[in-house]
Design an enzyme around this catalytic site. Structure first.
Site, PDB file in Angstrom:
ATOM      1  N   ASP A 188      21.760 -19.698 -12.930  1.00  0.00           N
ATOM      2  CA  ASP A 188      22.116 -18.677 -11.676  1.00  0.00           C
ATOM      3  C   ASP A 188      23.132 -17.520 -12.291  1.00  0.00           C
ATOM      4  OD1 ASP A 188      21.049 -20.925  -9.884  1.00  0.00           O
ATOM      5  OD2 ASP A 188      23.052 -21.934 -10.184  1.00  0.00           O
ATOM      6  N   GLU A 202      17.484 -17.965  -0.914  1.00  0.00           N
ATOM      7  CA  GLU A 202      18.722 -18.654  -1.315  1.00  0.00           C
ATOM      8  C   GLU A 202      19.312 -17.206  -2.256  1.00  0.00           C
ATOM      9  OE1 GLU A 202      18.432 -22.239  -3.249  1.00  0.00           O
ATOM     10  OE2 GLU A 202      16.503 -21.325  -4.361  1.00  0.00           O
TER      11      GLU A 202
END
Length: 512
Positions: free
Chosen positions: A25, A194
Site C-alpha cells: 500500500d 478502496e
C-alpha cells in the site's frame, strides 16, 4: 554489499518492481529533490516505514514514524494482519503528515517537521470500526483541508464506497459528519473500491483509487469540480496483456522536471505486495494515462534527473555493537529485556520465557524483516549461550505456515541439538510438535544456518556445523497471512519457569 535485487539497470532504464519486497500500500511524495515513501506495517513494530529516493528507482530505508502501536495493550501480542493499514504521506504547512486506518480502532495521524522525526504521538482523528485507507488534502487554492477514506466490510458491514470530510488544517479535527462522495455500487462492474488518494490538479478534485480486488482488480481515477461530487470515473491502469496482476493502490508524484509518475503494488503471495513504478501522462480530455497506454510497464526509462547510485533497502546486518538495523521489526510492541547489551558485535537475544514456545506465530519477540527478492539465500551464525532446559533459538520463515532451523537445549539431558521444525497453516497449532526433527547433536552449541528461497517462495533449509553445508528436511512452501507477506525471522525462547533462561547470539546475517 550488492543489493539482492537491483531495479536500476545502469543504462538509464529500470525494471519493475522497483521495490521487490512487501512494501504494501505505498504512498509517495516529492519535497524538493527528494522523494519519500511510506507503506503498511500492520502489527509489526516499529511501524510506518520511511523510505527515501532521489530518482524513484533507488530507495533506502531511513527510519520509522511509529515506534509503538496504539493502543499498546492490543499489540502486546502478535496481530499480524491488523494495526497499520494503507497510510497516506503528505507535506503541508511545513510538516510531514502520515494518516492511516486501523480497522479495529479508527483513523490516526502523526506529523513531524523533518522526515527523520521526531514524530508526534498518534492522534485518533476519527474513532470507529472499519475506517481504512484515509488520505488528507490541504487545498492551496481555497485554504481548506479535506479527508477521504474507505471502509472494511469485515468490521463495518460497509464497502465499495468512499466517505469525505472537511478537516481542520492542523489535522486534528473533522469539521462535519462526513458523506459518501463516491458509491461504487452505483458504477456498473465496480466492486471493492478502496485505497483512495486525494489530489488537486487543473481545477479538479482527483481521487485515484483501485477496485476489483487486490489480486484481480484495476486502478481507477475519479474527478469532480467540487469535493462533494458528483465524480466521473475512468479505469486508468489494468493488467491487460501483462503478467502484473491487479495493479493496485498507490500514489502519484510530480518530479522537479515536471514529469508525472505513479507507484503502486502488485500482490505476489508469500512475497507480499511489491512496488512498481509507472510513467503517467494526461490525455486530451485531461485524464491520467498510466503505464503504456494503461498497462503496466516491465522496463522503462528512468525519471529525468541527475544520476544516482544503485541502492535498495538494507537486508544484511553485522549487528555492530550488538544493535540491529532499521530493517528489522518485532512481531508486536517490544518490551525491555528482549535484547541483551554487550560490548561486541552480534545480536544477543534473551531466551524469553513463554507459554508459546511451540508456535512462532504466537511469539511477540520474533525479530523480522521482509523477503527481499523472489530468489535469495539468507545465512546467519548462531551460538546458544548457557541456557535453561528447553531453550531454543533459530532462523525462521514466518507466515500462516512457518519453518525454522536452529538450536535447542534438550529438557531431559541438557544437550544442545540442532533441530528443524515447521507448522502448516492449520487451526490446530499444536501440530507443530508433530513436525519437529532432531538433526544433529552439537555439544559446542554453535552453528551457521541457511535458508535458500526459490521461485514460488519454496524454502530449503540447511546448516553448517563445521563440516560444510548439509540440507535439512523437505522443501517448505512459505505462505502469507491474509494480506501480509511471509517474513524472515530470528528468535529465542524458553518454556515458562523461574529465573533467566539464558541468551542466544546471532552474528553476520547475510543475504545473497
Amino acid at each position: 554489499m550488492t543489493p539482492v535485487w537491483t531495479a536500476d539497470l545502469g543504462d538509464g532504464t529500470y525494471r519493475n518492481p522497483v521495490l521487490a519486497a512487501d512494501w504494501s500500500d505505498p504512498d509517495v511524495i516529492a519535497v524538493g529533490p527528494d522523494y519519500y515513501l511510506t507503506a503498511s506495517s500492520f502489527g509489526r513494530a516499529p511501524g510506518l516505514p520511511l523510505l527515501h529516493s532521489r530518482d524513484l528507482v533507488n530507495w533506502s530505508l531511513v527510519g520509522h514514524a511509529l515506534h509503538r502501536l496504539v493502543p499498546a495493550a492490543d499489540f502486546a501480542a502478535p496481530r499480524h494482519d491488523r494495526g497499520v493499514w494503507a497510510p497516506s504521506l503528505r507535506h503541508a504547512d511545513g510538516r510531514f503528515w502520515i494518516f492511516w486506518g486501523d480497522p479495529d480502532h479508527g483513523i490516526l495521524q502523526v506529523s513531524a517537521e523533518r522526515i527523520r522525526g521526531p514524530w508526534s504521538e498518534p492522534h485518533l482523528l476519527k474513532a470507529g470500526k472499519g475506517l481504512i485507507d484515509p488520505c488528507p488534502l490541504w487545498d492551496e487554492e481555497t485554504g481548506e483541508a479535506y479527508l477521504v477514506h474507505a471502509w472494511a466490510k469485515s468490521r463495518s458491514g460497509v464497502k465499495n464506497r468512499l466517505t469525505g470530510h472537511r478537516m481542520s488544517r492542523d489535522g486534528r479535527t473533522l469539521l462535519d459528519d462526513g458523506e459518501v462522495i463516491v458509491d461504487g455500487d452505483r458504477i456498473p462492474g465496480w466492486f471493492t473500491l478502496e485505497g483512495p488518494k486525494l489530489y488537486r490538479h487543473d481545477g479538479w478534485f482527483w481521487i485515484l483509487a483501485p477496485a476489483g480486488g487486490v489480486e484481480t482488480g484495476w486502478q481507477g481515477a475519479f474527478r469532480s469540480r467540487d469535493f462533494a461530487g458528483p465524480y466521473e470515473e475512468r479505469i486508468v491502469l489494468a493488467q491487460g496483456s501483462t503478467d502484473v496482476n491487479g495493479p493496485h493502490q498507490g500514489g502519484w508524484v510530480r518530479t522537479p522536471a515536471g514529469e508525472d509518475w505513479f507507484l503502486h503494488f502488485q500482490a505476489r503471495g508469500a512475497y507480499g505486495r511489491v512496488v512498481h513504478l509507472q510513467p503517467m501522462a494526461w490525455d486530451a480530455d485531461g485524464w491520467p494515462v498510466i503505464g503504456d497506454a494503461g498497462e503496466p510497464v516491465r522496463v522503462h526509462r528512468k525519471p529525468a534527473g541527475p544520476p544516482q547510485p544503485v541502492e535498495a533497502p538494507a537486508a544484511d546486518d553485522a549487528f555492530p555493537g550488538g544493535r540491529y538495523g532499521r530493517q528489522w521489526q518485532w512481531t508486536a510492541n517490544p518490551r525491555a529485556g528482549w535484547t541483551v547489551a554487550h560490548g561486541g558485535d552480534g545480536l544477543r537475544l534473551a531466551c524469553v520465557r513463554t507459554a508459546h514456545t511451540h508456535d512462532l506465530r504466537l511469539l511477540p519477540h520474533v525479530l523480522t524483516q521482509r523477503l527481499p527478492a523472489e530468489t535469495f539465500t539468507a545465512e546467519v551464525s548462531l551460538v546458544l549461550d548457557p541456557t535453561g532446559p528447553g531453550a531454543r533459538a533459530g532462523l525462521a520463515v514466518l507466515g500462516d505456515a512457518y519453518g525454522w532451523i536452529g538450536l535447542e537445549r534438550d529438557p531431559a539431558d541438557g544437550a544442545v541439538r540442532l533441530v528443524h521444525r515447521f507448522a502448516e497453516p492449520v487451526a490446530d497449532r499444536e501440530r507443530d510438535a508433530a513436525h519437529a526433527r532432531v538433526v544433529h547433536a552439537l555439544p559446542g552449541g554453535r552453528v551457521r544456518l541457511r535458508v535458500g528461497v526459490a521461485p514460488g517462495a519454496r524454502c530449503r533449509f540447511s546448516y553448517d556445523a563445521g563440516e560444510g553445508w548439509r540440507p535439512s528436511g523437505p522443501v517448505f512452501a512459505a505462505t502469507p497471512w491474509r494480506w501480509v507477506g511471509a517474513l524472515l525471522g530470528l528468535f529465542a525462547a524458553a518454556p515458562e519457569g523461574p529465573g533467566s533462561a539464558g541468551t542466544a547470539t546471532f552474528t553476520d546475517f547475510r543475504i545473497t
